[in-house]
Design a protein around this motif. Structure first.
Motif, mmCIF file in Angstrom:
data_model
loop_
_atom_site.group_PDB
_atom_site.id
_atom_site.type_symbol
_atom_site.label_atom_id
_atom_site.label_comp_id
_atom_site.label_asym_id
_atom_site.label_seq_id
_atom_site.Cartn_x
_atom_site.Cartn_y
_atom_site.Cartn_z
ATOM 1 N N ASN A 1 0.816 -1.210 0.000
ATOM 2 C CA ASN A 1 0.000 0.000 0.000
ATOM 3 C C ASN A 1 0.853 1.265 0.000
ATOM 4 O O ASN A 1 0.473 2.271 -0.573
ATOM 5 C CB ASN A 1 -0.931 0.025 1.208
ATOM 6 N N ALA A 2 1.963 1.193 0.707
ATOM 7 C CA ALA A 2 2.800 2.382 0.820
ATOM 8 C C ALA A 2 4.228 1.996 1.179
ATOM 9 O O ALA A 2 4.471 0.954 1.785
ATOM 10 C CB ALA A 2 2.253 3.327 1.885
ATOM 11 N N MET A 3 5.134 2.861 0.788
ATOM 12 C CA MET A 3 6.539 2.769 1.192
ATOM 13 C C MET A 3 6.944 4.150 1.649
ATOM 14 O O MET A 3 6.494 5.167 1.088
ATOM 15 C CB MET A 3 7.423 2.323 0.028
ATOM 16 N N GLY A 4 7.794 4.200 2.660
ATOM 17 C CA GLY A 4 8.172 5.518 3.131
ATOM 18 C C GLY A 4 9.247 5.506 4.179
ATOM 19 O O GLY A 4 9.913 4.490 4.397
ATOM 20 N N TRP A 5 9.389 6.658 4.814
ATOM 21 C CA TRP A 5 10.466 6.881 5.777
ATOM 22 C C TRP A 5 9.929 7.495 7.065
ATOM 23 O O TRP A 5 9.133 8.429 7.034
ATOM 24 C CB TRP A 5 11.507 7.830 5.176
ATOM 25 N N TYR A 6 10.404 6.944 8.152
ATOM 26 C CA TYR A 6 10.215 7.530 9.465
ATOM 27 C C TYR A 6 11.598 7.898 9.997
ATOM 28 O O TYR A 6 12.605 7.426 9.498
ATOM 29 C CB TYR A 6 9.569 6.525 10.425
ATOM 30 N N ARG A 7 11.613 8.714 11.022
ATOM 31 C CA ARG A 7 12.884 9.018 11.686
ATOM 32 C C ARG A 7 12.675 9.136 13.179
ATOM 33 O O ARG A 7 11.574 9.433 13.644
ATOM 34 C CB ARG A 7 13.510 10.301 11.139
ATOM 35 N N GLN A 8 13.748 8.900 13.912
ATOM 36 C CA GLN A 8 13.695 9.021 15.358
ATOM 37 C C GLN A 8 14.973 9.673 15.852
ATOM 38 O O GLN A 8 16.068 9.141 15.649
ATOM 39 C CB GLN A 8 13.509 7.660 16.022
ATOM 40 N N ALA A 9 14.808 10.820 16.473
ATOM 41 C CA ALA A 9 15.926 11.539 17.071
ATOM 42 C C ALA A 9 16.059 11.120 18.532
ATOM 43 O O ALA A 9 15.084 10.667 19.145
ATOM 44 C CB ALA A 9 15.703 13.038 16.954
ATOM 45 N N PRO A 10 17.228 11.277 19.118
ATOM 46 C CA PRO A 10 17.418 10.901 20.522
ATOM 47 C C PRO A 10 16.415 11.594 21.436
ATOM 48 O O PRO A 10 16.221 12.813 21.373
ATOM 49 C CB PRO A 10 18.840 11.377 20.816
ATOM 50 N N GLY A 11 15.755 10.813 22.275
ATOM 51 C CA GLY A 11 14.804 11.357 23.227
ATOM 52 C C GLY A 11 13.465 11.747 22.649
ATOM 53 O O GLY A 11 12.624 12.322 23.354
ATOM 54 N N LYS A 12 13.251 11.452 21.368
ATOM 55 C CA LYS A 12 11.993 11.824 20.714
ATOM 56 C C LYS A 12 11.290 10.594 20.161
ATOM 57 O O LYS A 12 11.901 9.550 19.962
ATOM 58 C CB LYS A 12 12.251 12.832 19.602
ATOM 59 N N GLN A 13 10.017 10.760 19.880
ATOM 60 C CA GLN A 13 9.243 9.672 19.294
ATOM 61 C C GLN A 13 9.549 9.553 17.805
ATOM 62 O O GLN A 13 9.931 10.527 17.148
ATOM 63 C CB GLN A 13 7.744 9.922 19.491
ATOM 64 N N ARG A 14 9.351 8.347 17.300
ATOM 65 C CA ARG A 14 9.508 8.147 15.861
ATOM 66 C C ARG A 14 8.417 8.931 15.140
ATOM 67 O O ARG A 14 7.256 8.915 15.545
ATOM 68 C CB ARG A 14 9.422 6.660 15.525
ATOM 69 N N GLU A 15 8.783 9.607 14.068
ATOM 70 C CA GLU A 15 7.822 10.416 13.325
ATOM 71 C C GLU A 15 7.898 10.121 11.836
ATOM 72 O O GLU A 15 8.960 9.783 11.316
ATOM 73 C CB GLU A 15 8.080 11.911 13.547
ATOM 74 N N LEU A 16 6.775 10.287 11.184
ATOM 75 C CA LEU A 16 6.727 10.113 9.734
ATOM 76 C C LEU A 16 7.468 11.255 9.062
ATOM 77 O O LEU A 16 7.252 12.422 9.393
ATOM 78 C CB LEU A 16 5.284 10.087 9.244
ATOM 79 N N VAL A 17 8.313 10.916 8.106
ATOM 80 C CA VAL A 17 8.998 11.923 7.302
ATOM 81 C C VAL A 17 8.300 12.071 5.955
ATOM 82 O O VAL A 17 7.933 13.172 5.552
ATOM 83 C CB VAL A 17 10.474 11.536 7.079
ATOM 84 N N ALA A 18 8.116 10.949 5.270
ATOM 85 C CA ALA A 18 7.469 10.978 3.961
ATOM 86 C C ALA A 18 6.987 9.582 3.619
ATOM 87 O O ALA A 18 7.615 8.593 4.007
ATOM 88 C CB ALA A 18 8.438 11.472 2.885
ATOM 89 N N ALA A 19 5.877 9.521 2.895
ATOM 90 C CA ALA A 19 5.335 8.241 2.458
ATOM 91 C C ALA A 19 4.764 8.386 1.059
ATOM 92 O O ALA A 19 4.161 9.421 0.735
ATOM 93 C CB ALA A 19 4.263 7.750 3.414
ATOM 94 N N ALA A 20 4.958 7.343 0.257
ATOM 95 C CA ALA A 20 4.426 7.308 -1.104
ATOM 96 C C ALA A 20 3.440 6.150 -1.188
ATOM 97 O O ALA A 20 3.816 4.995 -0.951
ATOM 98 C CB ALA A 20 5.557 7.122 -2.113
ATOM 99 N N PHE A 21 2.201 6.454 -1.527
ATOM 100 C CA PHE A 21 1.142 5.468 -1.531
ATOM 101 C C PHE A 21 0.926 4.919 -2.940
ATOM 102 O O PHE A 21 1.222 5.585 -3.936
ATOM 103 C CB PHE A 21 -0.146 6.095 -1.000
ATOM 104 N N SER A 22 0.363 3.721 -2.988
ATOM 105 C CA SER A 22 0.129 3.081 -4.277
ATOM 106 C C SER A 22 -0.919 3.809 -5.103
ATOM 107 O O SER A 22 -0.998 3.615 -6.314
ATOM 108 C CB SER A 22 -0.286 1.626 -4.062
ATOM 109 N N THR A 23 -1.702 4.638 -4.449
ATOM 110 C CA THR A 23 -2.693 5.449 -5.155
ATOM 111 C C THR A 23 -2.032 6.585 -5.934
ATOM 112 O O THR A 23 -2.666 7.234 -6.747
ATOM 113 C CB THR A 23 -3.682 6.071 -4.163
ATOM 114 N N GLY A 24 -0.750 6.830 -5.615
ATOM 115 C CA GLY A 24 -0.038 7.935 -6.241
ATOM 116 C C GLY A 24 0.108 9.140 -5.328
ATOM 117 O O GLY A 24 0.856 10.069 -5.642
#
Length: 115
Positions: A32-55
């Protein structure tokens, strides 16, 4: 068995660019989707970018205009072009793949933005 492998992280000065790549191999269907999350020290993981199969594509507000995600459905690869990097972009970046009933993650690649 599904493997997700990221590459392209490293140390870069503020204002410079990096390109992250992610390749998935194995028996995968119905992504359905491929993308990137990131996690900085002491912070929660957050979505950076995602590309969905819908375009459609989604970006975090903090990276809009600086980062660009691209996806090759035939090769099950996704890339993240990161321009104008800032120290606050420093984090471990994780590639993710999502489908019906599953999600797969890479081990993460460190991005450090520092002078």
């Amino acid at each position: 068995q599904v493997d997700v492998v990221e590459s392209g992280g490293g140390l870069v000065q503020p204002g410079r660019s990096l390109r992250l790549s992610c390749a998935a191999s194995g028996s995968i269907s119905g992504i359905n989707a491929m993308g990137w999350y990131r996690q900085a020290p002491g912070k929660q993981r957050e979505l950076v970018a995602a590309a969905f199969s819908t375009g459609s594509i989604e970006y975090a507000d903090s990276v809009k205009g600086r980062f660009t995600i691209s996806r090759d459905n035939a090769k099950n690869t996704v890339h993240l072009q990161m321009n104008s990097l800032k120290p606050e972009d420093t984090a471990v970046y994780y590639c993710g793949i999502w489908g019906p009933g599953y999600d797969y993650w890479g081990q993460g690649t460190q991005v450090t933005v520092s002078s």
